[in-house]
Design a protein around this motif. Structure first.
Motif, PDB file in Angstrom:
ATOM      1  N   VAL A  12       0.814  -1.221   0.000  1.00 57.39           N
ATOM      2  CA  VAL A  12       0.000   0.000   0.000  1.00 57.39           C
ATOM      3  C   VAL A  12       0.847   1.269   0.000  1.00 57.39           C
ATOM      4  CG1 VAL A  12      -0.268   0.427   2.476  1.00 57.39           C
ATOM      5  CG2 VAL A  12      -2.190   0.849   0.931  1.00 57.39           C
ATOM      6  N   GLU A  13       2.087   1.209   0.464  1.00 60.79           N
ATOM      7  CA  GLU A  13       2.904   2.408   0.466  1.00 60.79           C
ATOM      8  C   GLU A  13       3.424   2.739  -0.932  1.00 60.79           C
ATOM      9  OE1 GLU A  13       3.030   4.386   2.829  1.00 60.79           O
ATOM     10  OE2 GLU A  13       2.224   3.162   4.446  1.00 60.79           O
ATOM     11  N   HIS A  14       3.425   1.752  -1.832  1.00 59.44           N
ATOM     12  CA  HIS A  14       3.899   1.998  -3.199  1.00 59.44           C
ATOM     13  C   HIS A  14       3.038   3.025  -3.921  1.00 59.44           C
ATOM     14  CE1 HIS A  14       4.507   1.311  -7.506  1.00 59.44           C
ATOM     15  NE2 HIS A  14       5.719   0.935  -7.187  1.00 59.44           N
ATOM     16  N   PRO A  15       1.713   2.857  -3.988  1.00 61.52           N
ATOM     17  CA  PRO A  15       0.910   3.889  -4.668  1.00 61.52           C
ATOM     18  C   PRO A  15       0.963   5.251  -3.987  1.00 61.52           C
ATOM     19  CG  PRO A  15      -0.505   2.249  -3.619  1.00 61.52           C
ATOM     20  CD  PRO A  15       0.879   1.715  -3.590  1.00 61.52           C
ATOM     21  N   PHE A  16       1.021   5.277  -2.663  1.00 60.32           N
ATOM     22  CA  PHE A  16       1.078   6.565  -1.970  1.00 60.32           C
ATOM     23  C   PHE A  16       2.378   7.301  -2.306  1.00 60.32           C
ATOM     24  CE2 PHE A  16      -1.886   4.981   1.617  1.00 60.32           C
ATOM     25  CZ  PHE A  16      -2.983   5.302   0.844  1.00 60.32           C
TER      26      PHE A  16
END
Length: 479
Positions: free
Chosen positions: A424-428
């Motif tokens: 989830v930190e990749h898209p953010f």
């Protein structure tokens, strides 16, 4: 030997070059054009998707939508900047066939069709599903705070307004006292008069400001809201994100296979509590599976929400946070007290049994049972490590078996929290850093939802291009 030279700008060409020759077969604009042309924009909710028989002809919604998708994909979101691109960017000229809409037309299109961008995002998610880009087994849910078009100075809470009113009263009293001294001054009469006039002006300004803040506080109390934002009424102060200040909370569910966003929406809540079931359930539906695992951080740990997850086909994985004043003071955590479901009792670290003591129900229907053993606590040698009062009690939610089942699942899959972080930190990180979209351009919750739908769509498109390439995506659209 000389340099390679271009032709003269004044040279007449018998056969002008075709713009199509300057746009390669694997250019993303070719997919944008094919994808938008394949959609039924009227069904998605876009206004004026079909021209009227009367009146001045307008721009086709498909053309303006292509312009926006291209802009968000290439880090150009401003309507003025997009209007400039239509005159100087060869890819945009090819995409729009030479059309040059005014920046107001471009801006109005996004505002007028704000409700249609979420269905547009889901249309691309369905295309990715058709291309088997989703694992459809695990989604990671998280929220990120994005800045709003509202500064901290134009955001007020009840406490902040009350503080301003109190400060205004103190300043007015101070100025009045100084004014009395100026009036009684005998020497330097001319200077005293000037000082008195300045003080009277300050008092008038302070009273006017106090009246304004008092009216704002009255409106805030009457509305029942916790905050008041003047520039963007829907924006809220994000206490957990001081860098953001005043903004919104964007919620996403990301598939673990290729880190594609499955579900997204924006809320003005400063907390993530209560959004796990809603977000993961919507992701499960659009992925077309009966059940899906969902992992989230401690900010989503809420008993009722986790129980709802199991009811809607979501298997939650959320680490229990260590909360309460006892934890900060170094006392035994609740997890160190073992619960026996058959006996309906707890066993404390000292080996003593804690039985049900009281039962209470909160206004929201939350039933809590308190377990204690006052007699054992009085003589326990571990009491200094357990409680500061006369006894230690344990509160148990009536449906806490749901949380215990989740704790067992987490113990069986200790690596799942690391998968959450990398998923989830990749898209953010991509949205805020590479795409430079850490702040909204529009005002209002409905408008920023439309903006973030375009952002999420552009992110997914970039990921799909990196994974499959333009030819494969074009083939899927044309199939």
């Amino acid at each position: 030997m000389g340099y390679i030279e271009g032709h003269s700008r004044d040279q007449m060409l018998l056969l002008p070059a075709s713009v199509n020759d300057d746009v390669s077969a694997d250019n993303p604009v070719r997919f944008i054009a094919a994808f938008i042309d394949d959609l039924d924009l009227g069904e998605l909710g876009f206004d004026r998707s079909r021209p009227k028989r009367t009146g001045r002809p307008g721009y086709d919604s498909a053309d303006l939508l292509k312009l926006y998708l291209y802009g968000y994909l290439n880090r150009v979101r401003s309507s003025r900047c997009l209007a400039a691109e239509t005159a100087r960017n060869l890819e945009v000229i090819w995409l729009l066939g030479g059309l040059r809409p005014d920046f107001r037309t471009i801006a109005d299109f996004r505002k007028t069709n704000r409700a249609a961008f979420k269905p547009l995002f889901r249309s691309f998610v369905l295309l990715c599903r058709r291309l088997d880009l989703f694992g459809r087994e695990l989604v990671a849910v998280d929220g990120t705070r994005l800045k709003a078009v509202n500064s901290r100075k134009r955001n007020f809470t009840r406490q902040k307004l009350a503080g301003w009113i109190k400060l205004a009263d103190e300043r007015i009293e101070e100025y009045l006292a100084r004014l009395d001294l100026a009036d009684r001054a005998e020497a330097e009469a001319e200077g005293a008069a000037r000082r008195a006039a300045a003080l009277e002006a300050k008092i008038a300004r302070m009273r006017k400001r106090r009246e304004l803040h008092s009216a704002m506080l009255a409106d805030l109390v009457a509305s029942g809201e916790s905050q008041l934002s003047l520039t963007d009424p829907d924006a809220r102060g994000m206490a957990t994100s001081p860098k953001v200040g005043v903004g919104y909370n964007a919620q996403v569910a990301v598939d673990a296979r290729h880190k594609l966003i499955v579900e997204q929406y924006v809320t003005n809540s400063g907390s993530d509590l209560g959004f796990l079931a809603q977000t993961a359930s919507a992701a499960r539906e659009i992925l077309g599976v009966e059940q899906i695992d969902a992992v989230a951080d401690k900010g989503y740990y809420k008993g009722e929400d986790i129980a709802t997850c199991e009811d809607v086909g979501v298997v939650p994985y959320v680490v229990r946070p260590q909360r309460g004043p006892g934890i900060n003071e170094g006392y035994f955590a609740k997890s160190e007290f073992r619960y026996d479901a058959d006996e309906d009792c707890y066993t404390c670290p000292g080996g003593q049994r804690l039985d049900p003591y009281t039962r209470s129900q909160k206004p929201n229907g939350h039933v809590t049972i308190r377990y204690a053993n006052m007699r054992a606590c009085g003589t326990c040698a571990l009491k200094p490590q357990c409680a500061s009062g006369t006894r230690r009690s344990i509160d148990r939610w009536e449906g806490e078996a749901v949380l215990e089942r989740m704790a067992e699942r987490l113990a069986a899959r200790p690596d799942i929290t690391d998968r959450r972080r990398e998923t989830v930190e990749h898209p953010f990180g991509t949205i805020k850093q590479w795409m430079n979209q850490g702040a909204f351009l529009m005002r209002g919750l409905a408008n920023v939802n439309a903006e973030f739908s375009l952002t999420a769509l552009a992110y997914n498109l970039r990921r799909a291009i990196n994974i499959l390439g333009i030819p494969a995506l074009l083939g899927a659209v044309r199939a």
